[in-house]
Design an enzyme around this catalytic site. Sequence first.
Site, PDB file in Angstrom:
ATOM      1  N   LYS A  11     -17.116  -9.982  17.214  1.00 26.70           N
ATOM      2  CA  LYS A  11     -18.409 -10.569  16.858  1.00 26.70           C
ATOM      3  C   LYS A  11     -18.309 -11.443  15.591  1.00 26.70           C
ATOM      4  CE  LYS A  11     -20.998  -6.777  19.014  1.00 26.70           C
ATOM      5  NZ  LYS A  11     -22.182  -5.894  18.914  1.00 26.70           N
ATOM      6  N   TYR A  51     -27.075 -10.145  26.889  1.00 27.59           N
ATOM      7  CA  TYR A  51     -27.762  -8.943  26.418  1.00 27.59           C
ATOM      8  C   TYR A  51     -29.108  -8.715  27.125  1.00 27.59           C
ATOM      9  CZ  TYR A  51     -24.417  -8.069  22.646  1.00 27.59           C
ATOM     10  OH  TYR A  51     -23.287  -7.752  21.924  1.00 27.59           O
ATOM     11  N   PHE A  59     -34.784  -4.996  18.596  1.00 26.41           N
ATOM     12  CA  PHE A  59     -33.734  -5.735  17.888  1.00 26.41           C
ATOM     13  C   PHE A  59     -33.153  -6.890  18.710  1.00 26.41           C
ATOM     14  CE2 PHE A  59     -31.760  -1.976  19.851  1.00 26.41           C
ATOM     15  CZ  PHE A  59     -30.762  -2.561  20.642  1.00 26.41           C
ATOM     16  N   THR A  93     -21.269   3.051  18.161  1.00 29.88           N
ATOM     17  CA  THR A  93     -21.999   1.799  17.893  1.00 29.88           C
ATOM     18  C   THR A  93     -22.369   1.683  16.417  1.00 29.88           C
ATOM     19  OG1 THR A  93     -22.916   1.883  20.126  1.00 29.88           O
ATOM     20  CG2 THR A  93     -24.046   0.454  18.547  1.00 29.88           C
ATOM     21  N   ASN A 114     -21.429  -4.895  13.950  1.00 29.01           N
ATOM     22  CA  ASN A 114     -20.481  -3.811  14.236  1.00 29.01           C
ATOM     23  C   ASN A 114     -19.174  -4.298  14.857  1.00 29.01           C
ATOM     24  OD1 ASN A 114     -21.454  -4.362  16.752  1.00 29.01           O
ATOM     25  ND2 ASN A 114     -21.992  -2.259  17.287  1.00 29.01           N
ATOM     26  N   HIS A 117     -17.719  -5.659  20.681  1.00 32.21           N
ATOM     27  CA  HIS A 117     -18.452  -5.176  21.863  1.00 32.21           C
ATOM     28  C   HIS A 117     -17.420  -4.805  22.924  1.00 32.21           C
ATOM     29  CE1 HIS A 117     -21.100  -5.088  25.378  1.00 32.21           C
ATOM     30  NE2 HIS A 117     -20.120  -5.734  25.995  1.00 32.21           N
ATOM     31  N   GLU A 128     -19.641  -9.150  32.960  1.00 32.33           N
ATOM     32  CA  GLU A 128     -19.393  -9.737  31.637  1.00 32.33           C
ATOM     33  C   GLU A 128     -18.156 -10.637  31.658  1.00 32.33           C
ATOM     34  OE1 GLU A 128     -21.481  -6.057  29.137  1.00 32.33           O
ATOM     35  OE2 GLU A 128     -19.310  -6.358  28.975  1.00 32.33           O
TER      36      GLU A 128
END
Length: 140
Positions: A11, A51, A59, A93, A114, A117, A128
């Site tokens: 990320k 997502y 969020f 997570t 974080n 993924h 994905e």
Amino acid sequence: MAIQRTFSIIKPDGTKRNLTGAVNAVIEAAGLRIVAQKRILMTRAQAETFYAVHAARPFFGELCEFMTSGPVVVQVLEAENAIAKYREVMGATNPANAADGTIRKLFALSVGENTVHGSDAPETAAIEIAQFFAGNEIVG
Ligand code: CMP
């Protein structure tokens, strides 16, 4: 258990801190093979599609904003039992709950930032992977 593939993202908090190599070292040390990898700037539409399952969460907006805030590295990882193995290597997570030695314990900043993924099931892994890679871009 047969050889399996999972989808991974390093990320924006990871690329920003120049951690791509450090994350990949943990991935490879765990026996996962990086069989596809590219650095991209995700579009808002790509983030919202990726997502979509979280669209109703409070969020969601923040998550899509973060995922488009800088480069990400999308990857396909291959190993026996790759999905469960990578989830173990990533850690919980929320980095506050992540076990020692996991990527999130080592590098993550918060539940949002974080660092990585990983897919949660074979069906989502297939979806994905197909969102970001053509078949001929994956070389096992
Ligand atoms: P990921 O595995 O990419 O899938 C969904 C993401 O939502 C998750 O990692 C977290 O980074 C993010 N997330 C979960 N809970 C929160 C939260 N309370 N605030 C911001 N982001 C969150």
